[in-house]
Design a protein around this motif. Structure first.
Motif, mmCIF file in Angstrom:
data_model
loop_
_atom_site.group_PDB
_atom_site.id
_atom_site.type_symbol
_atom_site.label_atom_id
_atom_site.label_comp_id
_atom_site.label_asym_id
_atom_site.label_seq_id
_atom_site.Cartn_x
_atom_site.Cartn_y
_atom_site.Cartn_z
ATOM 1 N N LYS A 1 0.827 -1.214 0.000
ATOM 2 C CA LYS A 1 0.000 0.000 0.000
ATOM 3 C C LYS A 1 0.862 1.265 0.000
ATOM 4 O O LYS A 1 0.572 2.248 -0.687
ATOM 5 N N VAL A 2 1.963 1.237 0.757
ATOM 6 C CA VAL A 2 2.880 2.376 0.809
ATOM 7 C C VAL A 2 3.507 2.623 -0.556
ATOM 8 O O VAL A 2 3.614 3.768 -1.031
ATOM 9 N N GLU A 3 3.932 1.524 -1.214
ATOM 10 C CA GLU A 3 4.552 1.676 -2.538
ATOM 11 C C GLU A 3 3.566 2.276 -3.526
ATOM 12 O O GLU A 3 3.913 3.138 -4.346
ATOM 13 N N LYS A 4 2.311 1.816 -3.452
ATOM 14 C CA LYS A 4 1.281 2.325 -4.357
ATOM 15 C C LYS A 4 1.051 3.820 -4.131
ATOM 16 O O LYS A 4 0.951 4.616 -5.072
ATOM 17 N N LEU A 5 1.006 4.224 -2.844
ATOM 18 C CA LEU A 5 0.793 5.636 -2.527
ATOM 19 C C LEU A 5 1.977 6.492 -2.944
ATOM 20 O O LEU A 5 1.816 7.636 -3.388
ATOM 21 N N GLU A 6 3.199 5.969 -2.822
ATOM 22 C CA GLU A 6 4.387 6.720 -3.232
ATOM 23 C C GLU A 6 4.368 6.978 -4.729
ATOM 24 O O GLU A 6 4.694 8.074 -5.203
ATOM 25 N N GLN A 7 3.977 5.943 -5.517
ATOM 26 C CA GLN A 7 3.892 6.114 -6.970
ATOM 27 C C GLN A 7 2.860 7.180 -7.334
ATOM 28 O O GLN A 7 3.094 8.039 -8.191
ATOM 29 N N GLN A 8 1.717 7.120 -6.676
ATOM 30 C CA GLN A 8 0.670 8.104 -6.946
ATOM 31 C C GLN A 8 1.140 9.515 -6.583
ATOM 32 O O GLN A 8 0.868 10.485 -7.302
ATOM 33 N N HIS B 1 4.292 10.695 -6.576
ATOM 34 C CA HIS B 1 5.250 11.167 -7.572
ATOM 35 C C HIS B 1 4.539 11.636 -8.832
ATOM 36 O O HIS B 1 4.894 12.674 -9.426
ATOM 37 N N ARG B 2 3.512 10.909 -9.240
ATOM 38 C CA ARG B 2 2.782 11.260 -10.454
ATOM 39 C C ARG B 2 2.070 12.605 -10.296
ATOM 40 O O ARG B 2 2.133 13.484 -11.165
ATOM 41 N N GLU B 3 1.397 12.786 -9.159
ATOM 42 C CA GLU B 3 0.680 14.035 -8.925
ATOM 43 C C GLU B 3 1.639 15.215 -8.750
ATOM 44 O O GLU B 3 1.339 16.344 -9.141
ATOM 45 N N ALA B 4 2.843 14.985 -8.185
ATOM 46 C CA ALA B 4 3.834 16.051 -8.018
ATOM 47 C C ALA B 4 4.294 16.569 -9.375
ATOM 48 O O ALA B 4 4.476 17.787 -9.568
ATOM 49 N N LYS B 5 4.498 15.644 -10.357
ATOM 50 C CA LYS B 5 4.906 16.067 -11.692
ATOM 51 C C LYS B 5 3.818 16.907 -12.356
ATOM 52 O O LYS B 5 4.094 17.948 -12.973
#
Length: 663
Positions: free
Chosen positions: A65-72, A74-78
């Protein structure tokens, strides 16, 4: 269920030891402190293994779950960074447009200001010419002697007329008097007429409460010479309307409130006058302001002291009556005149009860609450007197207030309580008498300290530099002396009652066999019962005197009580015959009396009992040693007859022929 259980175990704040303990406690047979199921280590181990496996699975799920949230994230930050860059580019374009617009506006504003300056340069001379032509037209009307313009005849245009006449008045001052005397007089007359109308209009607007109109008229009057008069009218109208309204409504219905209002208004008015004196109101501004205040308050100040005294009399009488009513007490008339004075003198010298004593049931008829109320009312009266009295009448008025305080506090309250207290003192031979007069003394002293403090703090500053000072001090001294006489009388009779009570104890408790026991070898007591009771009584009375007195009065009263106590014991011991053992017991009694005498803390009293103790040694000393004892340090200065009298009290006086030692 396992997940729910695990989540519950992870509640904040998390503690590893507590976590293991709760897990073990939830496992059947896993508790460490015993319980319904016996401890089973295998079950506990099995539960730990299973729980560790559950924790591993839970950790994997959380990690995914943490990995999934980290990916999301990074995407929203870009995406957000791209949006910020677009906004920055748009903002830069807008800023450039605003700069161009600002430069254009500045250019246009400069052109407009330049054009305005050119127009003003053309218009100002034109306006001045028009104004001059207009003033010349009005001046011609004054020159012709006929004011035809509507501005001078229409009351609604008084503001415009005032502006014109003020300017014409300034112009007329520059004209030669010989050629333009008539027109100058006419302009001056119109000037003063308009000034008077404006002041009347200002006064009328003030009475109507039209503040806006007042401000408008005052602005016009500002350029006139009579503007200061406008200020005077404003102050006078404000004070007269406000003072009259606040004072007249309470003058006859509520005297207390009337006096408070008068003091408040007068104080605030004088403070306002002090502030106004800082402004430029003329060379005689202080005289003017004083006269103005006097005109406003004169009708109230003339009758002030009469109303103050009337209020203070009524208020003080009410305070006292309310107190006596609360005690269900009807004030007794205090006897006066030659017969009463004769009775008092006889009672003072003989302590004979001239009339029945009164049972006050312990009531002193003195109240600190009453005293505080009376002093507070008088303090307010002194404050008002200081502010509202004419300086020439201040000492006289303050003295009249002081006399009322003396009448109601000192005479009607303290002196009355002393009279009641004197009447309540029982006769000297009364048994088990309650001596409440010392309570009266204690409260009277406290009250008089308060009275004396007010005399010094509030009366003295008002009379210190006047002939009334001597009169006040004389009156105060007279009051003190009168009360001291009654206090001394009451204390003297109270001491007689104490001695009478001791005498009663000795008469009822002391047996003749106490000092001549039948069995000389079987005396087991240290001192007699009579001695014990007398000493206990004396100790209580000494403590009571200390509570009731203050300062040197304590030593004075205890000295008198101690001397009378010694005289009583001395005379009492001379009523008995003493055997050898009885003499020893008498010495023990006197030693106990001497121990009580130490409580007095008076050297004279202790010395008297030391001498009495030495005298009692004559009751037991061997016959051959009598002369040596009589020559001792404590007895050598005593009268030989007194020593002989004590020796005669011995039962062996005749058989041992002790009288020869005194021949």
């Amino acid at each position: 269920m396992a997940n729910v259980t695990t989540a519950q175990l992870f509640e904040e704040p998390f503690d590893a030891d507590e976590y293991i303990e709760r897990l073990a406690w939830r496992t059947p047979g896993g508790g460490s402190k015993g319980g319904a199921v016996a401890f089973d280590p295998k079950k506990l181990l099995e539960e730990f293994v299973n729980h560790i496996e559950e924790l591993k699975q839970l950790d994997e799920r959380i990690q995914r779950k943490v990995e999934k949230l980290e990916q999301q994230c990074h995407r929203e930050a870009k995406e957000f960074a791209h949006k910020v860059q677009d906004l920055q580019r748009s903002n830069q374009v807008a800023f450039q447009h605003f700069q161009e617009l600002d430069e254009h506006i500045s250019y246009v504003a400069t052109k407009v200001c330049h054009l305005g300056d050119q127009l003003e340069g053309v218009n100002t001379p034109r306006q001045r010419a028009v104004e001059a032509q207009r003033l010349m037209t009005y001046f011609n009307e004054f020159l012709d002697g006929e004011l035809r313009s509507d501005v001078f005849n229409n009351p609604d245009k008084i503001k415009e007329a005032a502006d014109i006449i003020q300017k014409l008045h300034l112009i007329a001052q520059e004209l030669p008097f010989d050629r333009f005397s008539d027109v100058k007089a006419k302009i001056a007359s119109k000037y003063h007429d308009l000034e008077r109308q404006l002041i009347q209009e200002f006064t009328a607007a003030q009475r109507r409460g039209e503040i806006g109109r007042m401000r408008e008229v005052a602005a016009v009057l500002l350029h006139f010479k009579g503007y200061a008069h406008c200020v005077d009218v404003y102050i006078k109208q404000c004070q007269e309307a406000h003072v009259k309204e606040r004072l007249d409504e309470t003058r006859n219905s509520d005297v207390e409130q009337y006096l408070k209002n008068l003091y408040d208004l007068y104080t605030r008015t004088t403070a306002l006058a002090a502030k106004l004196s800082d402004f430029n109101l003329g060379s005689d501004k202080h005289t003017f302001l004083s006269k103005l205040i006097k005109n406003i308050f004169s009708c109230y100040l003339e009758s002030y002291i009469d109303m103050e005294r009337q209020y203070l009399q009524n208020r003080s009488g009410m305070i006292l009556q309310r107190y006596y009513d609360s005690k269900n007490h009807q004030k007794r008339p205090v006897g006066t005149g030659s017969i009463q004075e004769l009775k008092e003198r006889i009672r003072q010298r003989t302590n004979l009860p001239l009339g029945p004593s009164i049972d006050t049931h312990g009531e002193t008829f003195l109240s600190q609450e009453v005293v505080v109320n009376l002093l507070q009312e008088t303090r307010h009266a002194f404050e008002r007197c200081n502010k509202l009295s004419d300086p020439a009448d201040l000492p006289k008025n303050a003295f009249s207030i002081f006399l009322l305080l003396v009448e109601y506090l000192c005479v009607d309250h303290i002196d009355y309580a002393l009279e009641i207290g004197l009447s309540a003192i029982p006769s000297a031979d009364a048994k088990n008498a309650n001596l409440y007069f010392l309570d009266v003394v204690q409260q009277a002293n406290t009250i008089f300290h308060l009275f004396d403090k007010q005399f010094n703090d509030h009366l003295m500053p008002l009379i210190s530099s006047s002939p009334k000072l001597t009169e006040c001090l004389h009156k105060k001294k007279e009051v003190i002396e009168q009360m001291e006489v009654k206090l001394d009388t009451g204390i003297d009779r109270t001491l007689n009652c104490m001695i009478g009570q001791m005498k009663h104890i000795l008469a009822t408790e002391q047996k003749k066999t106490d000092f001549k026991p039948e069995d000389e070898n079987n005396v087991m007591i240290q001192y007699t019962t009579a001695c014990s009771k007398v000493c206990a009584y004396v100790s209580k009375q000494v403590e009571r005197v200390r509570r009731s007195m203050d300062g040197k009065n304590v030593d004075t009263v205890l000295t008198e009580l101690g001397v009378r106590f010694h005289r009583l014991i001395h005379e009492h011991l001379q009523q008995f015959s003493y055997s050898s053992m009885g003499g020893m017991l008498a010495i023990c009694d006197v030693a106990e009396y001497r121990r009580s005498a130490k409580d007095f803390r008076v050297p004279l009293v202790l010395q008297l009992f030391d001498t009495l103790h030495a005298l009692c040694n004559l009751l037991v000393v061997a016959p051959d040693n009598l002369k040596q004892v009589c020559s001792g340090e404590q007895l050598t200065n005593l009268d030989r007859n007194l020593l002989h009298a004590f020796v005669q009290l011995r039962v062996d006086y005749r058989s041992a022929r002790l009288g020869r030692h005194f021949s």
